[in-house]
Design an enzyme around this catalytic site. Structure first.
Site, PDB file in Angstrom:
ATOM      1  N   GLY A  16       0.816  -1.213   0.000  1.00 50.49           N
ATOM      2  CA  GLY A  16       0.000   0.000   0.000  1.00 50.49           C
ATOM      3  C   GLY A  16       0.842   1.252   0.000  1.00 50.49           C
ATOM      4  N   ALA A  17       1.849   1.274  -0.881  1.00 54.45           N
ATOM      5  CA  ALA A  17       2.794   2.401  -0.865  1.00 54.45           C
ATOM      6  C   ALA A  17       2.412   3.492  -1.854  1.00 54.45           C
ATOM      7  CB  ALA A  17       4.200   1.889  -1.163  1.00 54.45           C
ATOM      8  N   GLY A  40      -0.400   7.920   1.365  1.00 55.48           N
ATOM      9  CA  GLY A  40      -0.469   7.928   2.827  1.00 55.48           C
ATOM     10  C   GLY A  40       0.754   7.388   3.550  1.00 55.48           C
ATOM     11  N   GLY A  99       2.005   4.411   3.749  1.00 56.71           N
ATOM     12  CA  GLY A  99       2.873   3.482   3.012  1.00 56.71           C
ATOM     13  C   GLY A  99       3.899   4.232   2.194  1.00 56.71           C
ATOM     14  N   SER A 133      -4.085   0.015  14.707  1.00 57.88           N
ATOM     15  CA  SER A 133      -4.823   1.256  14.975  1.00 57.88           C
ATOM     16  C   SER A 133      -5.258   1.278  16.435  1.00 57.88           C
ATOM     17  CB  SER A 133      -6.050   1.276  14.058  1.00 57.88           C
ATOM     18  OG  SER A 133      -7.085   2.027  14.610  1.00 57.88           O
ATOM     19  N   TYR A 177     -13.730  -3.008  10.989  1.00 58.27           N
ATOM     20  CA  TYR A 177     -12.383  -2.427  10.856  1.00 58.27           C
ATOM     21  C   TYR A 177     -11.584  -2.649  12.143  1.00 58.27           C
ATOM     22  CZ  TYR A 177      -8.702   1.116  10.369  1.00 58.27           C
ATOM     23  OH  TYR A 177      -7.486   1.763  10.314  1.00 58.27           O
TER      24      TYR A 177
END
Ligand SMILES: NC(=O)c1ccc[n+]([C@@H]2O[C@H](COP(=O)([O-])OP(=O)(O)OC[C@H]3O[C@@H](n4cnc5c(N)ncnc54)[C@H](OP(=O)(O)O)[C@@H]3O)[C@@H](O)[C@H]2O)c1
Length: 438
Positions: A42-43, A46, A48, A186, A209
């Site tokens: 997920g780079a 954000g 990542g 999180s 989530y």
């Protein structure tokens, strides 16, 4: 919506050795990753992207694991320009990785392994929220799949290059881990529970989530338990409140007034990524034993303060016992680390969190009282956590970094130490990855 109580038969305990420890950011950020391969999922945006940039600055060969390869190529070009890396080979885009697809996870791992026989650092960062109810071909809720099962299966499918890096680290001698796996979790994991793995994966309401972020921590715990003694460090991170595209999936958060609030109060990704980067670098910065060393120093459990508190009569014995216990912790390769920063590392957040809610079907009056007590605790803590999320970055920015900027190792939620559930999660991930045992 309440989640069922964790299985009473399961082992749910927080190891007594978990204490608050400050991370010595100067030591950690000086870690040299030259010659090491890092994979950041997920780079494209954000946290990542910010993490990949920071790792490239430390000399790592950084592979971007993304589902949008064209976007990842643009990011790779930008990171090369920003960091001035000497060779294009040092920031590369891996094969397409869609964590929502088991086939994609497996084929990514296969191709990655043939290209990179050793993986020193895996940052399981990719994640999502606010999705519409949908299930994969195998009946797994897409949020549980993308946030937990995909990354966990990826980790297990990359076992060979991870353990090869760890073994190489051991052969070369020296302290610290040879490989490191980081999960971006999180603060929400602190009010979730995963009492049944099949329900968590397949029941949309249970696989929320928050539950996926708890599963990340439990899986990190399991990695440490299984691979810790083989030289693999494992941690999970609460990055705090970060203004990223994560919020765009939700109509409320993407409305103009909320965007204005979030863009003012939430940290930009480069700031939010600090704890993730610390967790990524810490095992490679240690000069002491694998579990501790110079990168971390005790905060609240400070040994000197404890020595002062001890009376003269017992001082020597108590201090020696304390030091021995702390050293034993430092030797504990199998210890999962949970990192948080600023107000998210405060004892209000970690010690007063409500934990998973009691069972919906708890018996009679006692059950109703337990649920009411949980709701009150959740309401009070939730209001405090919301205040932390709105104040954390503004305090840091307005104080020029003097307030709310320290990264700490803090206890994760008590449920994250549930060994039985963690082991089941490990097995589920192994099934998807096509590997057994471990
Ligand atoms: N923002 C916060 O306040 C916050 C707080 C706590 C934890 N986190 C966690 O931090 C992590 C990063 O989030 P962020 O805030 O940086 O959000 P972001 O900017 O939206 O980044 C999410 C990344 O995950 C990727 N991704 C989403 N679905 C994917 C899939 N199916 N396969 C592969 N990659 C996928 C996205 O790729 P695309 O570009 O293709 O969409 C993107 O690169 C997440 O795990 C999130 O849960 C964030």
């Amino acid at each position: 919506m309440t989640n069922p109580r964790p299985n009473a038969a399961a082992e749910t305990r927080r190891p007594s050795s978990v204490r608050v420890r400050a991370v010595d950011e100067r030591v950690v950020s000086s870690a040299d990753l030259t010659g090491k391969t890092a994979l950041v999922t997920g780079a494209t945006s954000g946290l990542g992207r910010a993490t990949a940039t920071a790792l490239a600055r430390r000399g790592a060969r950084v592979v971007l694991g993304c589902r949008d390869v064209a976007a990842a190529e643009k990011v790779a070009t930008a990171i090369r320009a920003e960091t001035g890396v000497a060779s294009d080979d040092l920031v590369v885009v891996g094969p397409r990785l869609d964590l929502a697809s088991d086939d994609s996870v497996r084929s990514f791992a296969r191709e990655f392994t043939s290209e990179h026989p050793r993986l020193h650092l895996l940052v399981n960062n990719a994640g999502t929220n606010f999705l519409k109810r949908a299930f994969t071909k195998s009946g797994v809720g897409v949020i549980a799949q993308i946030n937990f099962l995909g990354p966990a299966a990826l980790t297990r499918a990359l076992e060979a290059p991870i353990l090869a890096a760890a073994a190489e680290g051991r052969e070369k001698g020296g302290a610290g881990a040879g490989a490191n796996v980081v999960h971006v979790s999180s603060v929400t994991h602190r009010y979730a529970s995963v009492a049944s793995v099949p329900k968590f994966l397949r029941d949309w309401d249970v696989g929320s989530y928050a539950a996926t972020k708890l599963a990340n921590v439990m899986f990190a715990y399991e990695i440490a338990r299984r691979w810790g003694k083989r030289g693999v460090a494992s941690s999970a991170v609460d990055p705090g409140a970060v203004y990223s595209s994560l919020w765009n999936n939700d109509a409320f958060f993407s409305a103009r007034p909320m965007k204005a609030i979030l863009s003012f109060a939430y940290a930009p990704p480069e700031d939010g990524a600090v704890a993730v980067v610390m967790a990524s670098l810490a095992p490679f910065a240690r000069t002491g034993a694998a579990g501790g060393g110079s990168g971390e120093k005790e905060a609240n459990g400070d040994r000197d303060r404890d020595r002062r508190r001890n009376g003269n009569r017992n001082r020597k014995t108590d201090a020696a016992a304390h030091d021995a216990a702390a050293d034993a912790d430092d030797d504990d390769d199998a210890r999962t680390r949970f990192y948080a920063r600023g107000l998210f590392a405060s004892s209000f957040i970690s010690a007063l969190a409500p934990g998973g809610s009691p069972a919906e079907d708890g018996p009679g009056v006692a059950g109703a009282l337990a649920r009411a007590a949980w709701s009150v605790k959740f309401g009070l803590w939730g209001a405090g956590a919301l205040a932390c999320s709105l104040l954390d970055y503004p305090l840091r920015r307005l104080s020029g970094g003097r307030v709310a900027s320290a990264t700490r190792e803090v206890p994760s939620s008590a449920m994250s130490y549930d060994a039985a559930i963690a082991s089941e999660l490990w097995d589920e991930a192994g099934k998807v990855a096509g590997v057994r045992g471990g």
